[in-house]
Scaffold this motif. Structure first.
Motif, short mmCIF file in Angstrom:
data_model
loop_
_atom_site.label_atom_id
_atom_site.label_comp_id
_atom_site.label_asym_id
_atom_site.label_seq_id
_atom_site.Cartn_x
_atom_site.Cartn_y
_atom_site.Cartn_z
N ILE B 37 -55.66 -60.43 61.34
CA ILE B 37 -56.08 -60.38 59.93
C ILE B 37 -54.70 -60.16 59.33
CG2 ILE B 37 -57.80 -59.86 58.08
CD1 ILE B 37 -59.78 -59.02 60.34
N CYS B 38 -54.63 -60.94 58.15
CA CYS B 38 -53.33 -60.86 57.36
C CYS B 38 -53.61 -60.55 55.90
CB CYS B 38 -52.61 -62.27 57.39
SG CYS B 38 -51.23 -62.08 56.38
N GLY B 39 -52.68 -59.88 55.29
CA GLY B 39 -52.86 -59.58 53.95
C GLY B 39 -53.17 -60.98 53.04
N SER B 40 -52.64 -62.04 53.44
CA SER B 40 -52.89 -63.37 52.83
C SER B 40 -54.41 -63.63 52.95
CB SER B 40 -52.03 -64.55 53.57
OG SER B 40 -50.86 -64.16 53.31
N ASP B 41 -54.91 -63.38 54.03
CA ASP B 41 -56.36 -63.67 54.16
C ASP B 41 -57.41 -63.01 53.07
OD1 ASP B 41 -56.17 -65.14 56.52
OD2 ASP B 41 -56.34 -63.25 57.95
N GLY B 59 -58.12 -67.54 59.69
CA GLY B 59 -57.18 -67.21 60.56
C GLY B 59 -56.02 -67.76 60.78
N HIS B 60 -54.60 -67.26 60.65
CA HIS B 60 -53.46 -68.15 60.81
C HIS B 60 -52.20 -67.29 61.70
CE1 HIS B 60 -53.04 -65.75 57.08
NE2 HIS B 60 -51.55 -65.56 57.65
N GLU B 61 -52.54 -66.32 62.10
CA GLU B 61 -51.86 -65.40 63.03
C GLU B 61 -52.37 -65.21 64.36
OE1 GLU B 61 -51.14 -61.71 61.04
OE2 GLU B 61 -50.08 -62.56 59.23
N PHE B 62 -51.86 -66.24 65.48
CA PHE B 62 -52.47 -66.18 66.69
C PHE B 62 -51.71 -66.52 67.93
CE2 PHE B 62 -53.40 -70.82 67.02
CZ PHE B 62 -53.26 -71.05 65.59
N SER B 168 -45.98 -64.82 64.93
CA SER B 168 -46.67 -65.82 64.27
C SER B 168 -46.85 -65.83 62.89
CB SER B 168 -48.30 -65.72 64.69
OG SER B 168 -48.90 -64.52 64.06
N ASP B 169 -46.30 -64.84 61.98
CA ASP B 169 -46.35 -64.71 60.71
C ASP B 169 -45.38 -63.82 60.09
OD1 ASP B 169 -46.65 -64.51 57.92
OD2 ASP B 169 -48.78 -64.71 57.86
N ILE B 170 -45.93 -62.16 60.26
CA ILE B 170 -45.54 -61.25 59.17
C ILE B 170 -43.94 -61.05 59.73
CG2 ILE B 170 -47.69 -60.60 58.41
CD1 ILE B 170 -47.95 -58.57 60.94
ZN LIG Z 1 -50.36 -64.06 57.62
#
Ligand SMILES: [Zn+2]
Ligand SMILES: NC(=O)c1ccc[n+]([C@@H]2O[C@H](COP(=O)([O-])OP(=O)(O)OC[C@H]3O[C@@H](n4cnc5c(N)ncnc54)[C@H](O)[C@@H]3O)[C@@H](O)[C@H]2O)c1
Ligand SMILES: [Zn+2]
Lengths: 233, 397
Positions: B37-41, B59-62, B168-170
């Protein structure tokens, strides 16, 4: 380019300044305004492919359903004529079309010659400055009629937006070999409002390319031109 | 499969939905082994990003194992282990060629929505509103990954998932934030927000040559993590702390050479301007709460650089543009150009320079996700990063 500006796909109703061309003698020409029941749309895309390639795919009218929304079939009826069939939610719209100007690698102009739709248009392919691909400019006009209103109410896309989206699909297909989509992906039930919004976003609109995305039924013309982008048989 | 669905503002549910299928020739289906789970979520959870629809999978970090590939995916095979970047890029358009991957022309099927709002459309993103493509996200057991020939990074070493998941993102996002800060050896860099993005921005600022990093937050567990990386920390909730004074005090009155806003549009502010933004956003007269952005513009030294990885979505009020102009500062920002950073950062992880898993505080099941969204929003339970194992039934002790 200025030569291209002199050809008018539908001389009768075009304003003097109209053409797909955006420049005349170095001067920017804005797109024509809607008038007297006639709708205009001009749209442009920078595509990473040769003008020759793009022209060849566009000129191959029978392949148009691969990238134009809601078209089911286009059949060539002569060297410059073709029959177009659009089907959306049980309604069928058909018309005949004729190519008026054909300059390989540069420009195509057409108009409808009977049927359910009154339309005319042209597409111009030009090298972008700095060797950054080909600028494709489309100018299309419609008269509000059965097709345009059916399009809007059935498909949920204004005919103007549909032309813009078609060029976007053309670019995506030619650059990547596919048209991005989300139709068919999982989600929890969206309810009434969500469904309506899905249509408003245009997420339910199909091109045949999408419908057949994973099959190998592909136009031989596309296959010849961009073999590296297309599904292998 | 099970998936975490957005069901309205403040409403997230774990539900059973259909499994994804291949839809396009460059697709792959990934069996997800870890997701986060991201801050963007939170911006979705709190309803700040328009065009989310009830039923959308978040969800976008996987990352996970390739289950199936489309006919045109030649670089991946069933069984490969991959990390998936949250931005989807085609690899062939002008922007991909320029390596501005998050601006890809060809991956947002709903580009017209974003064009209407922003003038032009960026790339499609997983699980991040219909305006950003409407793609189903990765807080689920499986995901469909479009343009799998371009995005996913193969992990060939036996590093555990948790060490590579944040590619995947951060981690790339924090790294690009530091790169955008145009750090020169010896510089002092101030970072607002010690969340996951802030953490990796701090680490990356040091990697890129910063002499000092000053980290700002109010959550003690987070500033503590920042100190563990070697940053000086300023807790703005401490009595009598003024961030602007602190930054002057710590730089001999000059101000930080670069400022990084790793907070974004939901910045917290105790002052009057916070109340002002709350009222205005509630009345829909302003869409974002830019209190950190305002502070960072004020704080950065003359001719300095402001880097903004924190997300902003719409219209901002009372941004001190005169100060930005008056000091001649540079601002750089945007969604991360993921594809530039994944491989080099994987190498840094493999060589042991950094272990990104240090930020994880919670390891949960999919069923626990709805509850954890609340905790994540309210920053309870000393939460610093939540990782989901989509196949775990019960939380490990
Ligand atoms: Zn993110
Ligand atoms: N650019 C990108 O591509 C990208 C990618 C991922 C995340 N993001 C964005 O980065 C931001 C941070 O993400 P995260 O996962 O670290 O989120 P997070 O919510 O965990 O962290 C935000 C932190 O900012 C702190 N904060 C709030 N108000 C503050 C203030 N006034 N001063 C200082 N600190 C303050 C909070 O206490 C919290 O620790 C979000 O806006 C997120 O959307 C951007
Ligand atoms: Zn691209």
């Amino acid at each position: 380019m200025s030569n291209a500006l002199n050809e008018k796909p539908n001389a009768e109703s075009l304003p003097v300044s109209a053409s797909a061309g955006i420049l005349l003698d170095g001067r920017y020409i804005p797109p024509p305004q809607d008038k007297d029941g006639k709708i205009w749309v001009r749209t442009t895309a920078l595509v990473q492919a040769d003008a020759e390639e793009l022209y060849t795919v566009w000129r191959n009218v029978e392949a148009a359903p691969l990238w134009q929304e809601e078209l089911t079939q286009v059949t060539a009826t002569g060297p410059t004529t073709s029959r177009w069939v659009m089907e959306s939610r049980g309604k069928t719209i058909e018309w005949d079309s004729e190519i008026l100007a054909d300059e390989p690698g540069k420009r195509i102009a057409w108009r409808s010659i009977g049927g359910d739709s009154e339309n005319a248009g042209e597409v111009i392919f030009e090298n972008a400055p700095g060797g950054r691909g080909t600028m494709v400019t489309v100018l299309q006009e419609f008269r509000m009629g059965k097709m345009t209103s059916a399009w809007e109410t059935l498909v949920g896309r204004s005919p103007k937006q549909a032309i813009i989206e078609n060029l976007r699909h053309f670019k995506a297909l030619l650059e990547t070999g596919e048209i991005p989509r989300t139709q068919g992906q999982p989600h929890e039930d969206r309810g009434m409002i969500g469904k309506m919004k899905g249509s408003a976003y245009g997420e339910n609109i199909k091109t045949r390319r999408e419908a057949i995305a994973l099959q190998v039924e592909l136009d031989p013309c596309l296959r010849k031109i961009r073999p590296h982008l297309l599904p292998r048989s | 499969m099970k998936a975490v669905c957005w069901m309205g503002t403040g409403k997230v549910e774990t539900l059973t939905v259909a499994d994804p299928a291949l839809l396009n020739p460059h697709d792959a289906i990934i069996k997800i082994t870890r997701t986060a789970i991201c801050g963007s979520d939170l911006h979705l959870y709190d309803g700040f990003i328009p065009t989310m629809e009830s039923g959308d999978i978040l969800g976008h970090e996987f990352m996970g194992i390739v289950e199936e590939v489309g006919p045109e995916v030649t670089n991946l095979q069933r069984g490969d282990r991959v990390v998936v970047p949250f931005t989807i890029a085609c690899g062939n358009c002008l922007f991909c060629k320029k390596k501005i991957w998050s601006a890809c022309d060809n991956t947002n099927p709903n580009a017209h929505l974003m064009e209407a709002a922003y003038g032009y459309s960026g790339s499609g993103l997983f699980g991040y509103s219909h305006m950003m493509g409407g793609y189903a996200g990765g807080q689920a057991q499986y995901a469909r990954v479009p343009f799998a020939n371009v995005g996913p990074l193969k992990i060939e070493s036996d590093l555990p998932d948790e060490k590579v998941l944040f590619l995947s993102d951060i981690f790339p996002t924090g790294y690009m934030a530091a790169e955008n800060a145009q750090i020169e050896p010896g510089d002092t860099v101030a970072v607002w927000g010690c969340g996951p993005v802030g953490q990796f921005a701090i680490a990356s600022a040091f990697m890129l040559g910063a002499a000092r990093v000053i980290a700002i937050d109010r959550l003690e567990e987070r500033v503590e993590l920042a100190r563990s990386l070697g940053a000086i920390t300023v807790n703005y909730s401490d009595e009598d702390v003024s961030v602007l004074t602190a930054l002057k005090d710590l730089t001999g009155g000059v101000g930080p050479d670069s400022c990084i806003d790793a907070v974004g549009l939901e910045a917290h502010s105790a002052q009057l301007q916070g109340v002002y933004d709350k009222v205005k956003t509630a009345l829909m007269m302003e869409t974002d709460r830019p209190s950190v952005l305002r502070q960072a513009i004020q704080a950065v030294r003359k001719g300095g650089t402001l880097s903004i990885p924190g997300v902003y979505g719409g219209l901002l009020d009372k941004v001190p543009f005169g100060a930005a102009f008056g000091k001649g500062i540079t601002m750089k920002m945007g969604q991360t150009n993921m594809h530039n950073y994944m491989k080099p950062l994987l190498e840094r992880i493999e060589s042991g320079q950094i272990d990104p898993s240090y930020i994880i505080s919670h390891r949960i099941t999919l069923d626990e996700a709805p509850e954890m969204y609340k905790i994540w929003r309210d920053k309870k339970e000393k939460v610093t990063k939540i990782v989901i194992d989509p196949w775990m039934e019960k939380r490990a002790a």
